[in-house]
Design an enzyme around this catalytic site. Structure first.
Site, PDB file in Angstrom:
ATOM      1  CB  SER A 107      65.509  74.767  54.383  1.00 40.04           C
ATOM      2  OG  SER A 107      66.538  75.580  54.894  1.00 40.04           O
ATOM      3  CE1 TYR A 119      67.183  82.234  56.647  1.00 39.70           C
ATOM      4  CE2 TYR A 119      68.228  80.234  55.849  1.00 39.70           C
ATOM      5  CZ  TYR A 119      67.415  80.879  56.758  1.00 39.70           C
ATOM      6  OH  TYR A 119      66.824  80.173  57.765  1.00 39.70           O
ATOM      7  CB  THR A 148      63.732  83.227  55.765  1.00 39.30           C
ATOM      8  OG1 THR A 148      63.003  82.073  55.345  1.00 39.30           O
ATOM      9  CG2 THR A 148      63.634  83.354  57.276  1.00 39.30           C
ATOM     10  CE  LYS A 192      59.235  80.152  57.586  1.00 37.54           C
ATOM     11  NZ  LYS A 192      60.319  80.334  58.549  1.00 37.54           N
ATOM     12  CG  HIS A 212      62.928  81.376  62.141  1.00 37.57           C
ATOM     13  ND1 HIS A 212      63.347  81.897  60.948  1.00 37.57           N
ATOM     14  CD2 HIS A 212      63.551  80.169  62.242  1.00 37.57           C
ATOM     15  CE1 HIS A 212      64.190  81.064  60.363  1.00 37.57           C
ATOM     16  NE2 HIS A 212      64.326  79.995  61.116  1.00 37.57           N
TER      17      HIS A 212
HETATM   18  C1  LIG Z   1      64.440  72.612  63.456  1.00 42.07           C
HETATM   19  C2  LIG Z   1      63.921  73.797  62.712  1.00 42.07           C
HETATM   20  C3  LIG Z   1      64.600  74.256  61.601  1.00 42.07           C
HETATM   21  C4  LIG Z   1      64.114  75.358  60.881  1.00 42.07           C
HETATM   22  N1  LIG Z   1      64.767  75.750  59.745  1.00 42.07           N
HETATM   23  C5  LIG Z   1      64.281  76.807  59.029  1.00 42.07           C
HETATM   24  C6  LIG Z   1      64.931  77.234  57.824  1.00 42.07           C
HETATM   25  O1  LIG Z   1      65.937  76.664  57.395  1.00 42.07           O
HETATM   26  N2  LIG Z   1      64.404  78.291  57.169  1.00 42.07           N
HETATM   27  C7  LIG Z   1      63.284  78.941  57.605  1.00 42.07           C
HETATM   28  O2  LIG Z   1      62.846  79.905  56.974  1.00 42.07           O
HETATM   29  N3  LIG Z   1      62.647  78.543  58.720  1.00 42.07           N
HETATM   30  C8  LIG Z   1      63.109  77.503  59.432  1.00 42.07           C
HETATM   31  N4  LIG Z   1      62.453  77.111  60.572  1.00 42.07           N
HETATM   32  C9  LIG Z   1      61.208  77.804  60.985  1.00 42.07           C
HETATM   33  C10 LIG Z   1      59.967  77.101  60.401  1.00 42.07           C
HETATM   34  O3  LIG Z   1      59.894  77.235  59.020  1.00 42.07           O
HETATM   35  C11 LIG Z   1      58.670  77.693  61.008  1.00 42.07           C
HETATM   36  O4  LIG Z   1      58.653  79.089  60.805  1.00 42.07           O
HETATM   37  C12 LIG Z   1      58.533  77.384  62.494  1.00 42.07           C
HETATM   38  O5  LIG Z   1      59.031  76.112  62.793  1.00 42.07           O
HETATM   39  C13 LIG Z   1      57.075  77.470  62.917  1.00 42.07           C
HETATM   40  O6  LIG Z   1      56.942  77.235  64.294  1.00 42.07           O
HETATM   41  P1  LIG Z   1      56.504  75.811  64.903  1.00 42.07           P
HETATM   42  O7  LIG Z   1      57.700  74.932  64.846  1.00 42.07           O
HETATM   43  O8  LIG Z   1      56.094  76.155  66.282  1.00 42.07           O
HETATM   44  O9  LIG Z   1      55.378  75.290  64.043  1.00 42.07           O
HETATM   45  C14 LIG Z   1      62.942  76.026  61.317  1.00 42.07           C
HETATM   46  C15 LIG Z   1      62.258  75.548  62.446  1.00 42.07           C
HETATM   47  C16 LIG Z   1      62.728  74.444  63.148  1.00 42.07           C
HETATM   48  C17 LIG Z   1      61.966  73.961  64.345  1.00 42.07           C
END
Ligand SMILES: Cc1cc2nc3c(=O)[nH]c(=O)nc-3n(C[C@H](O)[C@H](O)[C@H](O)COP(=O)(O)O)c2cc1C
Length: 381
Positions: free
Chosen positions: A109, A132, A158, A254, A278
């Site tokens: 990320s 981003y 994203t 994404k 997300h």
């Molecule tokens: C703690 C956490 C931090 C995340 N940070 C990012 C991020 O920095 N960038 C991003 O595109 N998605 C981020 N996501 C989303 C994940 O990439 C993903 O889309 C999402 O967790 C999928 O759902 P799930 O946790 O139910 O599998 C984050 C998700 C979580 C839980």
């Protein structure tokens, strides 16, 4: 609780909950507003049933898939997530090494706590760089050049975070970067001294993707500031088209949820999209990725690789998504709780369990390769 007692997502989540200070556990576990979308993400998989075929000769099962030119040994990957060193001292490196061992892709990320270069050195497998869109176009160009230089295979922009989601659990605990804990939040940290010792002896908190532009150390910049001040809410299709052209390689959006948007992504030269809300952390009330999957695969499945994420906790969830035409499925909390519970061995066990579940499910479905999973295998209730 020990790692050997973890057999599924819920076990890892329970173990992580015991290890982490409550504000950090809730940062991972929580989602936006009433968390309706978050709950629906997993529940959506229960709205249909698998219809197995028998006597198909399933001695050998091939779980490999190819997405955006990357050959993966498994049809699931570790989606990029922020701040991993807060969850375990090895952070992104633990995830990169585990993904490498299982022959799958992982994402780093923009808000990662390990540099994309260091993560690149920890794995020979495909690496995604999630970023981003900043107001500072120079910074955008610099990030792409840096990713190219490091040998990142796939750029992932994203697009569902044009503004921050309303995470009320974080408000209650005071979870923010830098920490601005409420009294209640602080007392939760005091209850987990082992986490605190580990964290404070592990070399300090950094955001190496951003630290030339964001000063976290002196508290002049925070992550919420980053979202409100540095990201560009005017980002448009033309801006992204220019980035895709500049990158000149595999480029993925994404956070696509709409079929027309998926078509536009193909039009501007993206080679992949991730249908995603997300993890329910942005727009609560948004539809689940699984519910939107068929419509989007029908619209663009022959033009780019469609992936999805959100709520995936079981091998059968992966099978259902693949049956509707996803080329691979992203995991978020599914690997984050194991990371928090036990670092790299935790993530490896989670991937191992998922691999077994998918393989077992394929055999029980009468399929020996991912390509044999089709909508014909599913019935909606
Ligand atoms: C703690 C956490 C931090 C995340 N940070 C990012 C991020 O920095 N960038 C991003 O595109 N998605 C981020 N996501 C989303 C994940 O990439 C993903 O889309 C999402 O967790 C999928 O759902 P799930 O946790 O139910 O599998 C984050 C998700 C979580 C839980």
């Amino acid at each position: 609780m020990r790692l050997s007692q973890c057999h599924n997502f819920h076990d890892f989540r329970r173990m992580a909950r015991r290890k982490l200070p409550a504000p950090i556990f809730n940062y991972i576990d929580g989602a936006a507003d009433d968390e309706v979308t978050h709950r629906r993400n997993s529940a959506a998989f229960d709205s249909c049933d698998l219809v197995p075929k028998v006597l198909q000769g399933v001695g050998e099962v091939d779980l490999s898939t190819t997405v955006m030119g990357q050959k993966l040994a498994l049809p699931f990957y570790c989606s990029p997530t922020a701040l991993q060193k807060l969850f375990h001292r090895d952070g992104e490196l633990a995830v990169a090494r585990a993904a490498n061992r299982y022959g799958t892709m992982f994402g780093v990320s923009s808000l990662g706590t390990t540099s994309l270069e260091e993560a690149r050195r920890a794995s020979t497998g495909p690496q995604v760089y999630q970023f981003y869109f900043h107001k500072d176009r120079g910074l955008n160009r610099e990030m792409m050049a840096r990713a190219k230089q490091a040998g990142v295979q796939v750029m992932m922009l994203t697009v569902d975070s044009i503004t921050g989601g309303n995470r009320e659990r974080d408000k209650r605990t005071g979870f923010a970067i830098p920490f601005r804990l409420t009294l209640a939040g602080m007392s939760q940290f005091a209850l987990k001294p082992r986490w605190a010792i580990d964290y404070f002896t592990s070399g300090g908190f950094r955001l190496p993707q951003l630290d030339t532009h964001v000063d976290m150390g002196r508290g002049t910049m925070s992550i919420s500031h980053y979202f409100t001040e540095m990201l560009d809410p005017t980002m448009s299709w033309d801006d992204v088209a220019a980035m895709v052209a500049e990158w000149g390689g595999h480029f993925c959006l994404k956070g696509i949820m709409d079929a027309e948007d998926a078509r536009r992504a193909a039009d501007i030269g993206c080679t992949g999209i991730v249908i995603s809300n997300h993890g329910g952390r942005q727009l609560d009330g948004s539809r689940s990725a699984f519910d939107q999957l068929k419509e989007i695969v029908d619209a663009v499945g022959n033009r780019l690789d469609v992936m999805m994420d959100g709520g995936v906790q079981r091998g059968t969830h992966v099978l259902k998504a693949l049956s509707l035409g996803a080329k691979a499925v992203g995991l978020g909390r599914y690997y984050l709780f194991p990371l928090a519970a036990a670092g790299r061995p935790g993530v490896e066990l989670a991937l191992e369990l998922m691999r077994h579940e998918v393989e077992r499910g394929m055999k029980l479905m009468g399929c020996t390769s991912i390509g044999q999973l089709t909508p014909e295998n599913l019935r909606f209730r």
